[in-house]
Design an enzyme around this catalytic site. Structure first.
Site, PDB file in Angstrom:
ATOM      1  N   CYS A 115      16.136 -34.272 -25.640  1.00 36.12           N
ATOM      2  CA  CYS A 115      16.917 -35.393 -25.090  1.00 36.12           C
ATOM      3  C   CYS A 115      16.186 -36.728 -25.218  1.00 36.12           C
ATOM      4  CB  CYS A 115      17.272 -35.128 -23.635  1.00 36.12           C
ATOM      5  SG  CYS A 115      18.362 -33.712 -23.437  1.00 36.12           S
ATOM      6  N   HIS A 255      19.395 -42.230 -20.775  1.00 38.33           N
ATOM      7  CA  HIS A 255      19.890 -40.959 -21.293  1.00 38.33           C
ATOM      8  C   HIS A 255      21.037 -40.502 -20.395  1.00 38.33           C
ATOM      9  CE1 HIS A 255      20.306 -36.980 -22.725  1.00 38.33           C
ATOM     10  NE2 HIS A 255      19.645 -36.385 -21.744  1.00 38.33           N
ATOM     11  N   ASN A 285      26.325 -34.758 -21.949  1.00 43.42           N
ATOM     12  CA  ASN A 285      24.947 -34.923 -22.426  1.00 43.42           C
ATOM     13  C   ASN A 285      24.889 -34.576 -23.911  1.00 43.42           C
ATOM     14  OD1 ASN A 285      22.238 -34.760 -23.008  1.00 43.42           O
ATOM     15  ND2 ASN A 285      21.687 -33.606 -21.174  1.00 43.42           N
TER      16      ASN A 285
HETATM   17  N1  ACO Z   1      31.147 -24.625 -11.775  1.00 45.63           N
HETATM   18  C1  ACO Z   1      31.196 -24.157 -10.533  1.00 45.63           C
HETATM   19  N2  ACO Z   1      30.117 -23.753  -9.872  1.00 45.63           N
HETATM   20  C2  ACO Z   1      28.929 -23.811 -10.497  1.00 45.63           C
HETATM   21  C3  ACO Z   1      28.813 -24.286 -11.817  1.00 45.63           C
HETATM   22  C4  ACO Z   1      29.982 -24.694 -12.458  1.00 45.63           C
HETATM   23  N3  ACO Z   1      29.991 -25.167 -13.730  1.00 45.63           N
HETATM   24  N4  ACO Z   1      27.518 -24.229 -12.176  1.00 45.63           N
HETATM   25  C5  ACO Z   1      26.842 -23.759 -11.136  1.00 45.63           C
HETATM   26  N5  ACO Z   1      27.688 -23.488 -10.112  1.00 45.63           N
HETATM   27  C6  ACO Z   1      27.382 -22.954  -8.822  1.00 45.63           C
HETATM   28  C7  ACO Z   1      26.046 -22.257  -8.788  1.00 45.63           C
HETATM   29  O1  ACO Z   1      26.191 -20.933  -9.256  1.00 45.63           O
HETATM   30  C8  ACO Z   1      25.715 -22.314  -7.309  1.00 45.63           C
HETATM   31  O2  ACO Z   1      26.423 -21.306  -6.659  1.00 45.63           O
HETATM   32  P1  ACO Z   1      25.725 -20.456  -5.489  1.00 45.63           P
HETATM   33  O3  ACO Z   1      25.340 -21.457  -4.451  1.00 45.63           O
HETATM   34  O4  ACO Z   1      26.829 -19.528  -5.069  1.00 45.63           O
HETATM   35  O5  ACO Z   1      24.564 -19.784  -6.136  1.00 45.63           O
HETATM   36  C9  ACO Z   1      26.320 -23.642  -6.868  1.00 45.63           C
HETATM   37  O6  ACO Z   1      27.251 -24.022  -7.888  1.00 45.63           O
HETATM   38  C10 ACO Z   1      25.314 -24.760  -6.689  1.00 45.63           C
HETATM   39  O7  ACO Z   1      24.512 -24.787  -7.810  1.00 45.63           O
HETATM   40  P2  ACO Z   1      23.288 -25.753  -7.849  1.00 45.63           P
HETATM   41  O8  ACO Z   1      22.430 -25.369  -9.012  1.00 45.63           O
HETATM   42  O9  ACO Z   1      22.673 -25.883  -6.513  1.00 45.63           O
HETATM   43  O10 ACO Z   1      24.006 -27.125  -8.175  1.00 45.63           O
HETATM   44  P3  ACO Z   1      23.326 -28.533  -8.312  1.00 45.63           P
HETATM   45  O11 ACO Z   1      23.822 -29.420  -7.252  1.00 45.63           O
HETATM   46  O12 ACO Z   1      21.843 -28.444  -8.480  1.00 45.63           O
HETATM   47  O13 ACO Z   1      23.946 -29.027  -9.658  1.00 45.63           O
HETATM   48  C11 ACO Z   1      23.374 -29.263 -11.962  1.00 45.63           C
HETATM   49  C12 ACO Z   1      23.705 -28.308 -10.843  1.00 45.63           C
HETATM   50  C13 ACO Z   1      24.582 -30.132 -12.259  1.00 45.63           C
HETATM   51  C14 ACO Z   1      23.010 -28.493 -13.234  1.00 45.63           C
HETATM   52  C15 ACO Z   1      22.210 -30.155 -11.547  1.00 45.63           C
HETATM   53  O14 ACO Z   1      21.146 -29.379 -11.065  1.00 45.63           O
HETATM   54  C16 ACO Z   1      21.715 -31.014 -12.676  1.00 45.63           C
HETATM   55  O15 ACO Z   1      22.390 -31.886 -13.135  1.00 45.63           O
HETATM   56  N6  ACO Z   1      20.480 -30.830 -13.113  1.00 45.63           N
HETATM   57  C17 ACO Z   1      19.932 -31.591 -14.210  1.00 45.63           C
HETATM   58  C18 ACO Z   1      20.168 -30.840 -15.422  1.00 45.63           C
HETATM   59  C19 ACO Z   1      20.378 -31.695 -16.603  1.00 45.63           C
HETATM   60  O16 ACO Z   1      20.911 -32.767 -16.580  1.00 45.63           O
HETATM   61  N7  ACO Z   1      19.934 -31.178 -17.730  1.00 45.63           N
HETATM   62  C20 ACO Z   1      20.134 -31.815 -18.955  1.00 45.63           C
HETATM   63  C21 ACO Z   1      18.976 -31.750 -19.808  1.00 45.63           C
HETATM   64  S1  ACO Z   1      17.619 -32.505 -19.068  1.00 45.63           S
HETATM   65  C22 ACO Z   1      17.981 -34.060 -18.967  1.00 45.63           C
HETATM   66  O17 ACO Z   1      18.643 -34.485 -19.830  1.00 45.63           O
HETATM   67  C23 ACO Z   1      17.469 -34.853 -17.854  1.00 45.63           C
END
Ligand code: ACO
Length: 328
Positions: A115, A255, A285
């Site tokens: 990224c 980004h 992304n």
């Molecule tokens: N739809 C519905 N529910 C979902 C989904 C989905 N697509 N994905 C996960 N869930 C569920 C999980 O299973 C979890 O359920 P549980 O509590 O029953 O186990 C619940 O939602 C909460 O999941 P969390 O992981 O706590 O959600 P969070 O608020 O952390 O959001 C996310 C997840 C969006 C991935 C967030 O952590 C994030 O954006 N992280 C950064 C990742 C990123 O941007 N990566 C890109 C590459 S790195 C970069 O570019 C910076």
């Protein structure tokens, strides 16, 4: 005493035609539009057609950047292409782009920093220009992340999209005086990696380890936690290198991973949200393509104009992160 700078003289972008909105995602995996929008700000993503490769997207974005800069491909000295999704393991996708553009001299190679790839590629190209080894360098970020997603994993497949963005860098004489509006070009870049975080974001395959392409794996919460901290600190370091303050920034082009990361970083830096360019809602992304895609949009619609101070930043797998500040 004047200094040699790399001026961004043209931007271009290309997004594949096919759009998958959140409603369509909800038909593929157990998710909802409400969950995706509230956690990420993403509403849709573009996905490359069958037979449409990273190089095809890159050529379209690069051609648009050359046209915007009124430059012929034959006048370009080098291509630096950032991608984590090359057409093939080798040769570099940049060489495919070189041939397609009809550029028969100079050199072309890929940069792999996921990224952060576009920021790394800008830093590399800036060094070629300031060292006097090149006059004009095409810098491209192009990705087809749809090809490395596990389309049954709702925690990752909803987050990414395909696309390409490009800029032309040209040698320019700057005053070298900090804060001087006529001192145009890249003013500073700052890069970091910390390989201890490999397991938080990686692709579980490759030619040497599994002889397969592999799929993207991520511990989203951990990535999120590091992103805001690393991004805000690298912005401070980049500005300090250029002798600038946060208040000097006209535009931030971050980004586009997650609206909450973008907002959290802006809050930490006390930056007004009106100064932040956001495309994550429509592009999702796109990894190395995300910053140049957002740049092309903000330049194309007239937000970024000559003399503006533009701060670009990114973070991703590695972890690798970086910043670049330029005066347009
Ligand atoms: N739809 C519905 N529910 C979902 C989904 C989905 N697509 N994905 C996960 N869930 C569920 C999980 O299973 C979890 O359920 P549980 O509590 O029953 O186990 C619940 O939602 C909460 O999941 P969390 O992981 O706590 O959600 P969070 O608020 O952390 O959001 C996310 C997840 C969006 C991935 C967030 O952590 C994030 O954006 N992280 C950064 C990742 C990123 O941007 N990566 C890109 C590459 S790195 C970069 O570019 C910076």
């Amino acid at each position: 005493m004047t200094v040699r700078r790399a001026l961004i003289s043209g931007c271009g972008a290309y997004l594949p035609e096919r759009v998958i909105d959140n409603a369509e995602m909800a038909a593929l995996v157990d998710t909802t539009d409400e969950w995706i929008v509230s956690r990420t700000g993403i509403r849709q993503r573009h996905v490359a057609a069958e037979g449409e490769f990273t190089s095809h997207l890159a050529v379209k974005a690069a051609s648009a950047a050359l046209a915007a800069a009124d430059c012929q491909a034959t006048d370009v000295d080098a291509i630096v292409l950032a991608t984590a999704t090359p057409d093939e393991t080798f040769p570099a996708t940049a060489t495919v782009v070189q041939a397609e553009l009809g550029m028969v001299r100079g050199f072309a190679f890929d940069v792999q920093a996921v990224c952060s790839g576009f920021i790394y590629a800008l830093a590399v190209a800036d060094n070629f220009i300031t060292a006097g080894q090149a006059e004009r360098v095409l810098v491209i970020g192009a990705e087809t992340f749809s090809r490395i997603l596990d389309w049954s994993d709702r925690t990752t497949c909803v987050l990414f999209g395909d696309g390409a963005g490009a800029v032309l860098l040209e040698a320019n004489e700057g005053s070298g005086v900090s804060g001087d509006p006529s001192d145009r070009g890249i003013l500073a870049t700052q890069l970091h990696t910390d390989g201890r975080h490999h397991d938080m974001l990686y692709v579980d395959g490759g030619p040497s380890s599994t002889q397969t392409t592999g799929q993207l794996r991520m511990l989203g919460k951990e990535v999120f936690r590091h992103a805001v901290t690393n991004l805000s600190s690298v912005v401070g370091e980049t500005l300090a290198k250029a002798g600038l303050e946060t208040s000097d920034i006209d535009w931030v082009v971050p980004h586009q991973a997650n609206k909450r990361i973008i907002d959290g970083t802006a809050r930490k830096l006390k930056l007004a949200s009106e100064k932040v360019v956001v495309t994550v809602d429509r592009h999702a992304n796109t990894s190395a393509a995300s910053v140049p895609l957002a740049l092309a949009e903000a330049v194309g619609d007239g937000r970024i104009t000559a003399g503006d101070v533009v701060l670009m930043e990114a973070m991703g797998g590695g972890f690798a992160w970086g910043g670049c500040v330029a005066r347009w």
